[in-house]
Structure formats: structure tokens, C-alpha cells
Write a protein that holds these residues in place. Structure first.
Motif, PDB file in Angstrom:
ATOM      1  N   SER A  49       0.845  -1.189   0.000  1.00 32.53           N
ATOM      2  CA  SER A  49       0.000   0.000   0.000  1.00 32.53           C
ATOM      3  C   SER A  49       0.883   1.243   0.000  1.00 32.53           C
ATOM      4  O   SER A  49       2.053   1.191   0.361  1.00 32.53           O
ATOM      5  CB  SER A  49      -0.925   0.005   1.218  1.00 32.53           C
ATOM      6  N   GLY A  50       0.328   2.358  -0.376  1.00 35.91           N
ATOM      7  CA  GLY A  50       1.083   3.607  -0.496  1.00 35.91           C
ATOM      8  C   GLY A  50       1.863   3.975   0.747  1.00 35.91           C
ATOM      9  O   GLY A  50       3.003   4.419   0.663  1.00 35.91           O
ATOM     10  N   ASN A  51       1.274   3.819   1.921  1.00 35.97           N
ATOM     11  CA  ASN A  51       1.946   4.213   3.157  1.00 35.97           C
ATOM     12  C   ASN A  51       3.092   3.285   3.529  1.00 35.97           C
ATOM     13  O   ASN A  51       4.059   3.712   4.139  1.00 35.97           O
ATOM     14  CB  ASN A  51       0.956   4.269   4.322  1.00 35.97           C
ATOM     15  N   ASP A  52       2.977   2.006   3.167  1.00 35.30           N
ATOM     16  CA  ASP A  52       3.998   1.022   3.525  1.00 35.30           C
ATOM     17  C   ASP A  52       5.152   0.974   2.529  1.00 35.30           C
ATOM     18  O   ASP A  52       6.232   0.505   2.861  1.00 35.30           O
ATOM     19  CB  ASP A  52       3.385  -0.380   3.630  1.00 35.30           C
ATOM     20  N   ALA A  53       4.935   1.448   1.323  1.00 35.76           N
ATOM     21  CA  ALA A  53       5.939   1.314   0.270  1.00 35.76           C
ATOM     22  C   ALA A  53       7.289   1.950   0.634  1.00 35.76           C
ATOM     23  O   ALA A  53       8.328   1.308   0.438  1.00 35.76           O
ATOM     24  CB  ALA A  53       5.407   1.869  -1.044  1.00 35.76           C
ATOM     25  N   PRO A  54       7.338   3.166   1.175  1.00 42.38           N
ATOM     26  CA  PRO A  54       8.652   3.745   1.514  1.00 42.38           C
ATOM     27  C   PRO A  54       9.379   2.954   2.604  1.00 42.38           C
ATOM     28  O   PRO A  54      10.590   2.750   2.511  1.00 42.38           O
ATOM     29  CB  PRO A  54       8.315   5.158   1.999  1.00 42.38           C
ATOM     30  N   ALA A  55       8.668   2.515   3.617  1.00 39.20           N
ATOM     31  CA  ALA A  55       9.284   1.736   4.691  1.00 39.20           C
ATOM     32  C   ALA A  55       9.776   0.396   4.157  1.00 39.20           C
ATOM     33  O   ALA A  55      10.882  -0.053   4.494  1.00 39.20           O
ATOM     34  CB  ALA A  55       8.297   1.515   5.832  1.00 39.20           C
TER      35      ALA A  55
END
Length: 77
Positions: A49-55
């Protein structure tokens, strides 16, 4: 690959282990597990998901660095 918890939790644990064990001998099975986890995370990356992608991307990069450093320490093995 059977994991317990989320991919991010598993990557965090692997990175923490790799950092804690830096410079110490590690079973080849452990390094193979880290690599398999990284491979699985790469497949999961597209579905993150968008929020998890950077992490997820940051943890994958850190684990890849740890694996590469360990490989270099062992003469590329």
C-alpha cells in the motif's frame, strides 16, 4: 515462504539480526533466509500500500546492504 507477522516486521527483524551479528559468523542458512526474505519482499513490493511502500523499500535496501557486506567479508561466498 511462511512468515509470521507482516513483511515489514520480518524485514525489521532480519535487519536487526544482521546488524547485531555484523562481523560475527552466521550460518549459511541464515543468510539464505535473509536473501529469500528479500526476494519475497521484492515480489510483495508491487502490492504494498502507499503508506507502507517507503518503509518496505528502505528496509529492503538495508537488508540488501547487510547481505552484500557479509558476502564481501566472506570473499563473495
Amino acid at each position: 515462504m511462511k512468515l509470521h507477522g507482516t513483511m515489514i516486521e520480518n524485514l525489521r527483524s532480519a535487519v536487526a539480526s544482521a546488524e547485531r551479528l555484523r562481523g560475527r559468523p552466521v550460518y549459511s542458512d541464515t543468510v539464505r533466509f535473509w536473501q529469500a526474505l528479500l526476494d519475497e519482499a521484492g515480489r510483495t513490493d508491487e502490492a504494498a500500500s502507499g503508506n507502507d511502500a517507503p518503509a518496505l523499500a528502505a528496509l529492503m535496501a538495508r537488508l540488501a546492504q547487510e547481505i552484500a557486506a557479509r558476502s564481501a567479508e566472506n570473499g563473495g561466498k
